[in-house]
Scaffold this motif. Structure first.
Motif, PDB file in Angstrom:
ATOM      1  N   ARG A  21       0.616  -1.080  -0.080  1.00 17.22           N
ATOM      2  CA  ARG A  21       0.061  -0.200   0.068  1.00 17.22           C
ATOM      3  C   ARG A  21       1.151   1.544  -0.026  1.00 17.22           C
ATOM      4  O   ARG A  21       0.641   2.347  -0.801  1.00 17.22           O
ATOM      5  CB  ARG A  21      -1.060   0.139   1.125  1.00 17.22           C
ATOM      6  N   THR A  22       2.278   1.817   0.956  1.00 19.97           N
ATOM      7  CA  THR A  22       2.902   2.650   0.760  1.00 19.97           C
ATOM      8  C   THR A  22       3.598   2.484  -0.079  1.00 19.97           C
ATOM      9  O   THR A  22       3.785   3.558  -1.344  1.00 19.97           O
ATOM     10  CB  THR A  22       3.765   2.183   2.006  1.00 19.97           C
ATOM     11  N   ARG A  23       4.135   1.598  -0.735  1.00 17.46           N
ATOM     12  CA  ARG A  23       5.333   1.382  -2.449  1.00 17.46           C
ATOM     13  C   ARG A  23       3.694   2.405  -3.072  1.00 17.46           C
ATOM     14  O   ARG A  23       3.985   3.183  -4.278  1.00 17.46           O
ATOM     15  CB  ARG A  23       5.145   0.825  -2.805  1.00 17.46           C
ATOM     16  N   LYS A  24       2.597   2.033  -3.349  1.00 17.02           N
ATOM     17  CA  LYS A  24       1.715   2.063  -4.191  1.00 17.02           C
ATOM     18  C   LYS A  24       1.056   3.628  -4.046  1.00 17.02           C
ATOM     19  O   LYS A  24       1.101   4.611  -5.020  1.00 17.02           O
ATOM     20  CB  LYS A  24       0.472   1.639  -4.737  1.00 17.02           C
ATOM     21  N   GLN A  25       0.731   4.224  -2.945  1.00 17.98           N
ATOM     22  CA  GLN A  25       1.129   5.682  -2.486  1.00 17.98           C
ATOM     23  C   GLN A  25       1.483   5.723  -2.700  1.00 17.98           C
ATOM     24  O   GLN A  25       1.573   7.260  -3.044  1.00 17.98           O
ATOM     25  CB  GLN A  25       0.782   5.650  -0.955  1.00 17.98           C
TER      26      GLN A  25
END
Length: 80
Positions: A21-25
């Motif tokens: 999730r953090t990578r995509k954000q």
């Protein structure tokens, strides 16, 4: 004191979801993150999919690259 966006991680699956999730954000794909961390795309994929055997040192490199702080909350001690 925990922040409002704190995620409690009890297993590899939850940690992997947080990392994905953090990578995509941050608009990163696996190849870009792999280059930033100096790790393989395969390792990152396994980590994001909750594989239990991922090495702790490499996990910490990913968390650091993404700016994720790992906070441990030991149980409170009881005084006899």
């Amino acid at each position: 004191m925990p922040q409002s966006n704190t995620v409690t991680v009890h297993d590899a699956q939850t940690l992997g979801q947080l990392i994905r999730r953090t990578r995509k954000q941050q608009g990163l794909n696996l190849a870009t993150l792999a280059g930033l961390c100096g790790l393989s795309i395969r390792f990152l994929s396994e980590l994001e999919n909750g594989r239990d055997s991922c090495g702790f040192g490499r996990i910490m490199m990913v968390l650091d690259t993404l700016g994720i702080d790992l906070v441990a909350c030991p149980p409170e001690e009881t005084v006899p």
